[in-house]
Design an enzyme around this catalytic site. Structure first.
Site, PDB file in Angstrom:
ATOM      1  N   TYR A  91       0.836  -1.203   0.000  1.00 26.81           N
ATOM      2  CA  TYR A  91       0.000   0.000   0.000  1.00 26.81           C
ATOM      3  C   TYR A  91       0.869   1.251   0.000  1.00 26.81           C
ATOM      4  O   TYR A  91       0.572   2.226  -0.687  1.00 26.81           O
ATOM      5  CB  TYR A  91      -0.934   0.010   1.219  1.00 26.81           C
ATOM      6  N   ARG A 140     -13.027  15.579 -33.773  1.00 25.56           N
ATOM      7  CA  ARG A 140     -12.358  16.640 -33.019  1.00 25.56           C
ATOM      8  C   ARG A 140     -12.797  17.962 -33.639  1.00 25.56           C
ATOM      9  O   ARG A 140     -12.075  18.634 -34.355  1.00 25.56           O
ATOM     10  CB  ARG A 140     -10.831  16.513 -33.083  1.00 25.56           C
ATOM     11  N   PHE A 188     -18.797  14.783 -26.115  1.00 27.80           N
ATOM     12  CA  PHE A 188     -18.394  13.951 -27.255  1.00 27.80           C
ATOM     13  C   PHE A 188     -18.296  12.476 -26.902  1.00 27.80           C
ATOM     14  O   PHE A 188     -18.480  11.612 -27.745  1.00 27.80           O
ATOM     15  CB  PHE A 188     -17.048  14.431 -27.824  1.00 27.80           C
ATOM     16  N   LYS A 215       0.076   7.763 -23.311  1.00 20.26           N
ATOM     17  CA  LYS A 215       0.534   8.126 -24.669  1.00 20.26           C
ATOM     18  C   LYS A 215       2.039   7.849 -24.773  1.00 20.26           C
ATOM     19  O   LYS A 215       2.448   6.694 -24.880  1.00 20.26           O
ATOM     20  CB  LYS A 215       0.213   9.590 -24.966  1.00 20.26           C
ATOM     21  N   ASP A 242       1.782  20.355 -20.272  1.00 24.71           N
ATOM     22  CA  ASP A 242       1.044  19.117 -20.485  1.00 24.71           C
ATOM     23  C   ASP A 242       1.995  18.233 -21.280  1.00 24.71           C
ATOM     24  O   ASP A 242       2.165  18.398 -22.485  1.00 24.71           O
ATOM     25  CB  ASP A 242      -0.256  19.377 -21.245  1.00 24.71           C
ATOM     26  N   PHE A 285      -7.399  21.630 -24.388  1.00 22.77           N
ATOM     27  CA  PHE A 285      -7.705  20.206 -24.482  1.00 22.77           C
ATOM     28  C   PHE A 285      -8.936  19.967 -23.615  1.00 22.77           C
ATOM     29  O   PHE A 285      -9.117  20.609 -22.584  1.00 22.77           O
ATOM     30  CB  PHE A 285      -6.537  19.306 -24.066  1.00 22.77           C
ATOM     31  N   THR A 286      -9.763  19.017 -24.046  1.00 18.99           N
ATOM     32  CA  THR A 286     -11.104  18.828 -23.452  1.00 18.99           C
ATOM     33  C   THR A 286     -11.079  18.698 -21.921  1.00 18.99           C
ATOM     34  O   THR A 286     -11.681  19.512 -21.216  1.00 18.99           O
ATOM     35  CB  THR A 286     -11.750  17.570 -24.072  1.00 18.99           C
TER      36      THR A 286
HETATM   37  N1  F0G Z   1      -3.741  16.143 -22.294  1.00 19.45           N
HETATM   38  C1  F0G Z   1      -3.719  15.769 -23.572  1.00 19.45           C
HETATM   39  C2  F0G Z   1      -2.982  16.586 -24.575  1.00 19.45           C
HETATM   40  C3  F0G Z   1      -4.402  14.605 -23.979  1.00 19.45           C
HETATM   41  O1  F0G Z   1      -4.366  14.246 -25.254  1.00 19.45           O
HETATM   42  C4  F0G Z   1      -5.093  13.849 -23.003  1.00 19.45           C
HETATM   43  C5  F0G Z   1      -5.841  12.658 -23.378  1.00 19.45           C
HETATM   44  C6  F0G Z   1      -5.076  14.279 -21.679  1.00 19.45           C
HETATM   45  C7  F0G Z   1      -4.387  15.438 -21.361  1.00 19.45           C
HETATM   46  C8  F0G Z   1      -5.818  13.548 -20.587  1.00 19.45           C
HETATM   47  O2  F0G Z   1      -5.177  12.370 -20.276  1.00 19.45           O
HETATM   48  O3  F0G Z   1      -6.802  10.579 -20.968  1.00 19.45           O
HETATM   49  O4  F0G Z   1      -4.891  10.093 -19.438  1.00 19.45           O
HETATM   50  O5  F0G Z   1      -6.812  11.418 -18.652  1.00 19.45           O
HETATM   51  N2  F0G Z   1      -6.124  12.378 -24.556  1.00 19.45           N
HETATM   52  C9  F0G Z   1      -6.795  11.192 -25.056  1.00 19.45           C
HETATM   53  C10 F0G Z   1      -6.948  11.333 -26.534  1.00 19.45           C
HETATM   54  C11 F0G Z   1      -8.046  10.856 -24.341  1.00 19.45           C
HETATM   55  O6  F0G Z   1      -7.609  10.448 -27.128  1.00 19.45           O
HETATM   56  O7  F0G Z   1      -6.434  12.271 -27.126  1.00 19.45           O
HETATM   57  P1  F0G Z   1      -5.961  11.048 -19.805  1.00 19.45           P
END
Ligand code: F0G
Length: 462
Positions: free
Chosen positions: A74, A384, A451, A260, A217, A126-127
Site C-alpha cells: 500500500y 475533433r 463527445f 501516450k 502538459d 484540451f477537453t
Molecule cells: N492532455 C492531452 C494533450 C491529452 O491528449 C489527453 C488525453 C489528456 C491530457 C488527458 O489524459 O486521458 O490520461 O486522462 N487524450 C486522449 C486522446 C483521451 O484520445 O487524445 P488522460
C-alpha cells in the site's frame, strides 16, 4: 549519389491479437446502435482502431517482465521509486505525484493553483484540461499562434504560444490573476503540432518577468522533442532525451498522461518543482486517487510506466513512431485528401470542413465523416470539432472551433504499414463519395465532455 533507404521498426512481433471486419450490414447496424458516435461502438465491432493513441500501445517484453515485479505494498512500493527516478532523470522534475491517468493530475493541479476568477492561458484547449480549469472557477484563454487554426499552412511549429497575445492578456487581467500558463507539446487539438525550443525559452523569459508559472502538459512531449530534433536549427545532433530534458527545464511542473508517450495502458503523474505546491498536491491526491506513492496505480503499472519512459525517449523508437504517422499522412496527401498540414506526431487529421463544404458546423461534419468511415471499412476514428469543443460555460452556446477535424490516431507499436494502406484506401473512398454525404442531428447531449456519450441520427436517410 546515395540512394534513399527504407527504415523499419526497431522491434519484432512476439504476440498477436486477431481482428476482423464485420459485414457492411453489420457495420450499419452497429453504427445505428451506437448513435453514430464511435466512442459508443464495441471494440469487437471495429476492424482497425484509430480512435485514440491513449492506453492503446503495445508494451515491450521488458515492460511485461516488469509487470511481474510489481510490489503491491500500500505504501512505499519499490516501483514508485523506480518511476520517480525515471521521471527525475528524463523529465528533470523534483517531486512526483502518481495518478491513475492524465486527468487525475489535471484535477490536482487545477485544485491546487486555480482560484475563481483566474485566467489560464494555453496553446489551444484540451477537453479534460479545460474542464478541470473551469470546474476550479478559472477561464481558459487560447494563446496559440494564429496559423494553428489554418489546416493548410505548412509551418514547422504550429503549436507555439503567441507571446504577444499572452502579453496582452497579462496587461488586461493582471499577472496575479494568471496562476500559470498551460503549454502542451505537441498540441492535440491543433493536429499534433509541436512547440519549438525557441518559443519555450522566450515563454520562460516572458513569464519569469511577471512571476507566472509555466505548467507543461507533457502527454506527448517526447514526440514534441523528436520534432525539435528534426526541424529546429541546432538540434539535429542532439538526442531526443537531451532535448526533452531541456524542454521541461523551462517549466515548473507537468501533468502527464502516461497512456501516450510512456507506452502503457494506464497511468499518469503530476510533477512539480516547488516543495510547497508538492505538499498540497501530495495531500490532495489521497482524497481523489490514493496514497501519494501509488496514486491510483498498481505497483506493476508503475513499473511498466517507468520502463516505458526509458523506451519512449530512444531516437529509433521515435523515428518509427512518428514515421508511421507520416507514412499514412503522405499517402493521403498523394490521394488528394484534405488533411491538416504538416502531418502531426500521433495522428493524421482529416479536414472535415474541406470534405463537406455543403454542411454547416451545426450539422456536425466531422462526426458524420467518422461515421461514414466506419461504415465504409470498420476503421474507427474520432471527432475533433464542434462536438468535442462543447458549449461556452457562460453563454451555453456551442463553441465553434475553426478546425473541424476527424482524427486518425495511431496507437504505438500496434499496426503495420499494411493496415495504414487499408485506412488510406477507405478514406479515399469516403472522400470520393463526399458529394452525397449528409450531416447529423444530436439527439442526446450529456452535460460534461459531451463527445464521449452524445448520440446522433442522420439528417437525411437514403
Ligand atoms: N492532455 C492531452 C494533450 C491529452 O491528449 C489527453 C488525453 C489528456 C491530457 C488527458 O489524459 O486521458 O490520461 O486522462 N487524450 C486522449 C486522446 C483521451 O484520445 O487524445 P488522460
Amino acid at each position: 549519389m546515395e540512394r534513399h533507404r527504407s527504415w523499419a521498426e526497431p522491434w519484432k512481433v512476439k504476440v498477436v491479437e486477431p481482428i476482423r471486419m464485420l459485414t457492411s450490414e453489420q457495420r450499419q447496424e452497429a453504427l445505428e446502435a451506437s448513435g453514430y458516435n464511435t466512442f459508443l461502438l464495441r471494440s469487437e465491432e471495429v476492424y482497425i482502431d484509430l480512435l485514440t493513441d491513449s492506453g492503446t500501445s503495445a508494451m515491450s517484453d521488458w515492460q511485461w517482465a516488469g509487470m511481474m515485479l510489481g510490489d503491491e505494498a500500500y505504501a512505499g512500493s519499490r516501483n514508485f521509486y523506480h518511476l520517480e527516478e525515471a521521471i527525475q532523470q528524463y523529465y528533470g522534475y523534483h517531486y512526483i505525484v502518481p495518478t491513475h491517468q492524465g486527468r487525475g493530475a489535471e484535477n490536482l493541479l487545477s485544485k491546487v493553483l486555480v482560484r475563481p476568477g483566474d485566467y489560464v492561458p494555453g496553446n489551444m484547449y484540451f477537453t479534460t484540461t479545460r474542464l478541470h480549469q473551469e470546474l476550479a472557477g478559472g477561464t481558459f484563454v487560447d494563446v496559440i499562434v494564429p496559423e494553428a487554426h489554418d489546416p493548410t499552412y505548412e509551418g514547422p511549429f504550429k503549436g507555439n504560444v503567441d507571446l504577444c497575445a499572452l502579453e496582452e492578456l497579462i496587461a488586461r487581467v493582471g499577472a496575479e490573476r494568471i496562476p500559470y500558463v498551460c503549454v502542451a507539446g505537441t498540441v492535440n487539438m491543433a493536429g499534433g503540432q509541436p512547440v519549438s525550443m525557441t518559443n519555450m525559452r522566450e515563454l520562460r523569459e516572458l513569464t519569469a518577468r511577471h512571476g507566472i508559472r509555466v505548467m507543461l502538459d507533457a502527454t506527448r512531449a517526447v514526440e514534441n522533442a523528436y520534432f525539435i530534433q528534426q526541424r529546429e536549427p541546432g538540434f539535429h545532433e542532439r538526442s531526443v532525451a537531451e532535448i526533452l530534458r531541456e524542454f521541461c527545464s523551462y517549466t515548473d511542473g507537468c501533468t502527464m498522461s502516461g497512456k501516450k508517450d510512456a507506452l502503457v495502458n494506464i497511468g499518469g503523474w503530476l510533477a512539480l518543482n516547488d516543495a510547497v505546491l508538492y505538499e498540497e498536491a501530495s495531500n490532495l491526491v489521497v482524497v481523489y486517487e490514493g496514497l501519494h506513492t501509488y496514486g491510483g496505480m498498481a505497483g506493476r503499472d508503475m513499473e511498466a510506466m517507468a520502463r516505458g519512459i526509458v523506451e519512449s525517449v530512444q531516437d529509433d523508437h521515435m523515428h518509427a513512431r512518428v514515421g508511421q504517422v507520416e507514412y499514412l499522412g503522405h499517402k493521403l496527401i498523394d490521394l488528394g485528401v484534405p488533411i491538416v498540414r504538416p502531418v502531426g506526431g500521433h495522428a493524421v487529421y482529416l479536414d472535415a470542413k474541406a470534405f463537406y463544404p455543403h454542411m454547416t458546423q451545426d450539422q456536425f461534419p466531422a462526426q458524420a465523416l467518422a461515421a461514414y468511415l466506419y461504415a465504409d471499412s470498420g476503421v474507427r476514428a474520432m471527432e475533433r470539432g464542434v462536438v468535442s469543443a462543447g458549449r461556452d460555460a457562460t453563454t451555453g452556446k456551442h463553441h465553434y472551433p475553426k478546425l473541424e477535424l476527424v482524427r486518425l490516431t495511431i496507437p504505438r507499436r500496434v499496426y503495420t504499414q499494411a493496415h495504414m494502406d487499408i485506412v488510406a484506401e477507405s478514406v479515399a473512398a469516403v472522400y470520393g463519395a463526399r458529394a452525397g454525404a449528409s450531416g447529423l442531428t444530436m439527439i442526446h447531449e450529456p452535460r460534461y465532455l459531451r463527445f464521449f456519450q452524445a448520440r446522433f441520427k442522420p439528417l437525411h436517410t437514403g
